[in-house]
Design an enzyme around this catalytic site. Structure first.
Site, PDB file in Angstrom:
ATOM      1  N   ASN A  90       0.782  -1.230   0.000  1.00  0.00           N
ATOM      2  CA  ASN A  90       0.000   0.000   0.000  1.00  0.00           C
ATOM      3  C   ASN A  90       0.816   1.284   0.000  1.00  0.00           C
ATOM      4  OD1 ASN A  90      -2.379  -1.459  -0.070  1.00  0.00           O
ATOM      5  ND2 ASN A  90      -2.500  -1.583   2.151  1.00  0.00           N
ATOM      6  N   CYS A  91       2.111   1.186   0.014  1.00  0.00           N
ATOM      7  CA  CYS A  91       2.992   2.356  -0.007  1.00  0.00           C
ATOM      8  C   CYS A  91       2.881   3.044  -1.370  1.00  0.00           C
ATOM      9  CB  CYS A  91       4.422   1.898   0.253  1.00  0.00           C
ATOM     10  SG  CYS A  91       5.688   3.131  -0.075  1.00  0.00           S
ATOM     11  N   ASP A  92       2.703   4.358  -1.371  1.00  0.00           N
ATOM     12  CA  ASP A  92       2.573   5.107  -2.630  1.00  0.00           C
ATOM     13  C   ASP A  92       3.804   4.971  -3.522  1.00  0.00           C
ATOM     14  OD1 ASP A  92       0.014   5.962  -2.021  1.00  0.00           O
ATOM     15  OD2 ASP A  92       0.681   7.882  -1.201  1.00  0.00           O
TER      16      ASP A  92
ATOM     17  N   LYS B 266       3.720   1.662  -5.205  1.00  0.00           N
ATOM     18  CA  LYS B 266       2.750   1.643  -6.300  1.00  0.00           C
ATOM     19  C   LYS B 266       3.349   2.273  -7.549  1.00  0.00           C
ATOM     20  CE  LYS B 266      -1.300   1.787  -3.300  1.00  0.00           C
ATOM     21  NZ  LYS B 266      -2.416   2.610  -2.809  1.00  0.00           N
TER      22      LYS B 266
END
Length: 122
Positions: free
Chosen positions: A15-17, A20
């Site tokens: 879920n880390c930007d 991604k």
């Protein structure tokens, strides 16, 4: 990493930007990779020790995030010691800067910038 993989390996938290963005870049450029999510797949001292063989601990330890700021002063001070830092990172994987990208030939890259990936994934 004893067995040389035939694809890139990327390590981080799903879920880390930044993760991604890195995975989207790899997908868009047709780079085959395996994703290792610290929270789902785990992280242990052996993996972190391998990372530290290739990446300086001061760069690998993420001191910019909320997790670091939530540590008490004694834990932060202790993290200058490699063993203590590894223990903290195994307990709190968000303390590991991400992503760590490993090439099939064993080169390591920390973080994500498109230009750097362009050079690294040649």
């Amino acid at each position: 990493m004893k067995n040389t993989p035939s694809v890139y390996r990327i390590f981080g938290i799903k879920n880390c930007d930044t993760m991604k963005k890195a995975r989207a870049w790899l997908d868009a450029h047709g780079v085959a990779y395996e994703f290792h999510d610290y929270r789902q797949d785990g992280v242990d001292a052996a993996l972190l020790t391998e990372f530290i063989r290739h990446i300086d601990l001061t760069q690998l330890l993420n001191k910019r995030g909320t997790t670091w700021r939530q540590l008490d002063k004694a834990e932060q001070d202790a993290a200058t010691d490699t063993i203590a830092a590894i223990r903290l990172m195994t307990e709190k994987p968000a303390l590991i800067k991400r992503p760590v990208l490993v090439s099939p030939d064993g080169r390591y890259h920390l973080g994500f910038k498109a230009d750097d990936y362009q050079q690294f994934c040649r």
